[in-house]
Design a protein around this motif. Structure first.
Motif, mmCIF file in Angstrom:
data_model
loop_
_atom_site.group_PDB
_atom_site.id
_atom_site.type_symbol
_atom_site.label_atom_id
_atom_site.label_comp_id
_atom_site.label_asym_id
_atom_site.label_seq_id
_atom_site.Cartn_x
_atom_site.Cartn_y
_atom_site.Cartn_z
ATOM 1 N N MET A 27 28.426 -1.868 47.329
ATOM 2 C CA MET A 27 27.380 -2.774 47.792
ATOM 3 C C MET A 27 27.917 -4.198 47.813
ATOM 4 O O MET A 27 28.769 -4.556 46.989
ATOM 5 C CB MET A 27 26.134 -2.684 46.903
ATOM 6 C CG MET A 27 25.556 -1.284 46.816
ATOM 7 S SD MET A 27 23.880 -1.225 46.132
ATOM 8 C CE MET A 27 22.917 -1.852 47.517
ATOM 9 N N VAL A 28 27.455 -4.961 48.769
ATOM 10 C CA VAL A 28 27.875 -6.355 48.883
ATOM 11 C C VAL A 28 26.634 -7.235 48.832
ATOM 12 O O VAL A 28 25.540 -6.820 49.226
ATOM 13 C CB VAL A 28 28.658 -6.610 50.194
ATOM 14 C CG1 VAL A 28 29.986 -5.872 50.165
ATOM 15 C CG2 VAL A 28 27.851 -6.215 51.420
ATOM 16 N N GLU A 83 33.585 -6.893 56.266
ATOM 17 C CA GLU A 83 32.835 -7.336 55.092
ATOM 18 C C GLU A 83 33.437 -6.892 53.770
ATOM 19 O O GLU A 83 33.167 -7.504 52.734
ATOM 20 C CB GLU A 83 31.385 -6.845 55.181
ATOM 21 C CG GLU A 83 30.623 -7.469 56.339
ATOM 22 C CD GLU A 83 29.124 -7.211 56.267
ATOM 23 O OE1 GLU A 83 28.684 -6.497 55.339
ATOM 24 O OE2 GLU A 83 28.407 -7.727 57.133
ATOM 25 N N ALA A 84 34.246 -5.827 53.785
ATOM 26 C CA ALA A 84 34.772 -5.314 52.521
ATOM 27 C C ALA A 84 36.278 -5.092 52.522
ATOM 28 O O ALA A 84 36.860 -4.775 51.479
ATOM 29 C CB ALA A 84 34.078 -4.001 52.165
ATOM 30 N N GLY A 85 36.944 -5.239 53.668
ATOM 31 C CA GLY A 85 38.394 -5.044 53.716
ATOM 32 C C GLY A 85 38.828 -3.593 53.675
ATOM 33 O O GLY A 85 40.013 -3.313 53.501
ATOM 34 N N GLU A 172 36.946 -5.961 48.887
ATOM 35 C CA GLU A 172 36.855 -7.383 48.570
ATOM 36 C C GLU A 172 35.927 -8.059 49.571
ATOM 37 O O GLU A 172 36.047 -7.861 50.782
ATOM 38 C CB GLU A 172 38.243 -8.035 48.619
ATOM 39 C CG GLU A 172 38.238 -9.483 48.188
ATOM 40 C CD GLU A 172 39.632 -10.071 48.115
ATOM 41 O OE1 GLU A 172 39.733 -11.297 47.988
ATOM 42 O OE2 GLU A 172 40.615 -9.296 48.197
ATOM 43 N N GLN A 173 34.967 -8.858 49.062
ATOM 44 C CA GLN A 173 34.021 -9.539 49.941
ATOM 45 C C GLN A 173 34.753 -10.488 50.883
ATOM 46 O O GLN A 173 35.874 -10.918 50.622
ATOM 47 C CB GLN A 173 32.980 -10.312 49.122
ATOM 48 C CG GLN A 173 33.502 -11.585 48.468
ATOM 49 C CD GLN A 173 34.167 -11.330 47.144
ATOM 50 O OE1 GLN A 173 34.371 -10.199 46.734
ATOM 51 N NE2 GLN A 173 34.523 -12.400 46.443
ATOM 52 N N THR A 179 29.231 -12.432 49.434
ATOM 53 C CA THR A 179 29.792 -13.215 48.329
ATOM 54 C C THR A 179 30.215 -12.364 47.141
ATOM 55 O O THR A 179 30.872 -12.865 46.241
ATOM 56 C CB THR A 179 28.772 -14.253 47.844
ATOM 57 O OG1 THR A 179 27.565 -13.581 47.428
ATOM 58 C CG2 THR A 179 28.429 -15.242 48.957
ATOM 59 N N GLU A 180 29.842 -11.104 47.118
ATOM 60 C CA GLU A 180 30.258 -10.180 46.055
ATOM 61 C C GLU A 180 30.437 -8.797 46.640
ATOM 62 O O GLU A 180 29.764 -8.429 47.604
ATOM 63 C CB GLU A 180 29.221 -10.112 44.923
ATOM 64 C CG GLU A 180 29.044 -11.383 44.124
ATOM 65 C CD GLU A 180 28.014 -11.207 43.020
ATOM 66 O OE1 GLU A 180 27.940 -10.086 42.444
ATOM 67 O OE2 GLU A 180 27.283 -12.158 42.741
ATOM 68 N N ALA A 181 31.336 -8.021 46.073
ATOM 69 C CA ALA A 181 31.496 -6.614 46.414
ATOM 70 C C ALA A 181 31.557 -5.844 45.102
ATOM 71 O O ALA A 181 32.460 -6.074 44.290
ATOM 72 C CB ALA A 181 32.764 -6.388 47.236
#
Length: 273
Positions: A27-28, A83-85, A172-173, A179-181
């Motif tokens: 989740m992000v 968004e998450a790489g 990674e966000q 702003t967070e992952a």
């Protein structure tokens, strides 16, 4: 004169799964400057763009998909990358349904291009061509389909997918939209929302509830690949006490079939703060 509902935009969301050892989903947190669900915990996802419908994906993806179905899946893979790489892809010279996905070395090589793809400054098609990759659309399991209610000014036709996270790739966000992952158990995320420690909007919460019914990546992929997806278009009505609420189809198999309009507005309001 009643205004006609706006046309919903094709969108896609992906629930990236892993066993660690219990089932977890990525989740992000939405950036606070984003105009929809800012600050909320969500799954990576967003609106499809014109390139997601490019016919070049016929040769650049594994899986027998076409039209809107393929475009939504391409969008889901692209959003996971932006968004998450996480990149759900295979080498073009070792492709095919069920073949291993690329590892952290390829994800690291693609990392510098995430922002440019997100901003439309770098073609995602050309990026895959330049790195001799094809998208692993066959790894996505269709999990949910939600359409924003008619009365909303911005409407989305959103497809939810499950996908196993490639081994050793690190999430990674992006620092722009997210702003967070974080990796969370589905029930853990629901408990955080219930305790007031996280903001989770209604569709996300419903899909977490369904995911919480399984205990491993294999169990999730096996069960939901064999279950029909029922489209959810929430409609305004009243609950048993006469209070305004949203109704969703019981056939969709979610943990509840009504949601208080007050709670919906409260959740969006918290996310926007």
């Amino acid at each position: 004169m009643t205004k006609a509902p706006s046309e919903p935009r094709l969108s896609a969301t992906v629930l990236l799964l892993r066993d660690q050892p219990d089932l977890q989903v990525l989740m992000v947190k939405r950036h606070y400057e984003i105009d929809f669900a800012s600050g909320a915990l969500v799954f990576p996802g967003g609106k499809a763009n014109a390139e997601d419908e490019n016919e070049a994906w016929d040769a650049l993806s594994d899986g027998d998909f076409e039209g809107k179905d393929r475009a939504a899946r391409v969008s889901a893979v692209r959003e996971a990358y932006e968004e998450a790489g996480i990149i759900l892809a295979r080498p073009a010279n070792a492709r095919g349904e069920g073949a291993p996905l690329v590892g952290p070395d390829v994800a690291k090589a693609l990392e510098p291009f995430r922002g440019a793809v997100d901003r439309g400054q770098q073609s995602f098609v050309e990026l895959m061509q330049d790195h001799d990759l094809v998208l692993a659309l066959d790894t996505l399991v269709h999990f949910g389909h939600w359409i924003t209610p008619d009365m909303m000014p911005k409407r989305f036709d959103t497809h939810f997918y499950l996908a196993p996270t490639p081994p050793d790739q690190k999430a990674e966000q992006d620092g722009r939209e997210t702003t967070e992952a974080v990796w969370l158990g589905a029930q853990q995320a629901l408990d955080m929302e219930a305790a007031g420690d996280a903001t989770i909007i209604f569709p996300t919460r419903m899909n977490l509830g369904k995911l919480a019914e399984v205990q491993s990546v294999e169990a999730a992929l096996t069960r939901f690949s064999n279950e029909a997806v029922v489209t959810v278009l929430p409609v305004i009505g009243q609950d048993e006490a006469g209070a305004p609420c949203l109704h969703i189809p019981v056939e969709a198999g979610y943990i509840q079939i009504t949601e208080s309009l007050g709670k919906v507005k409260e959740g969006v309001g918290k996310a926007a703060q």
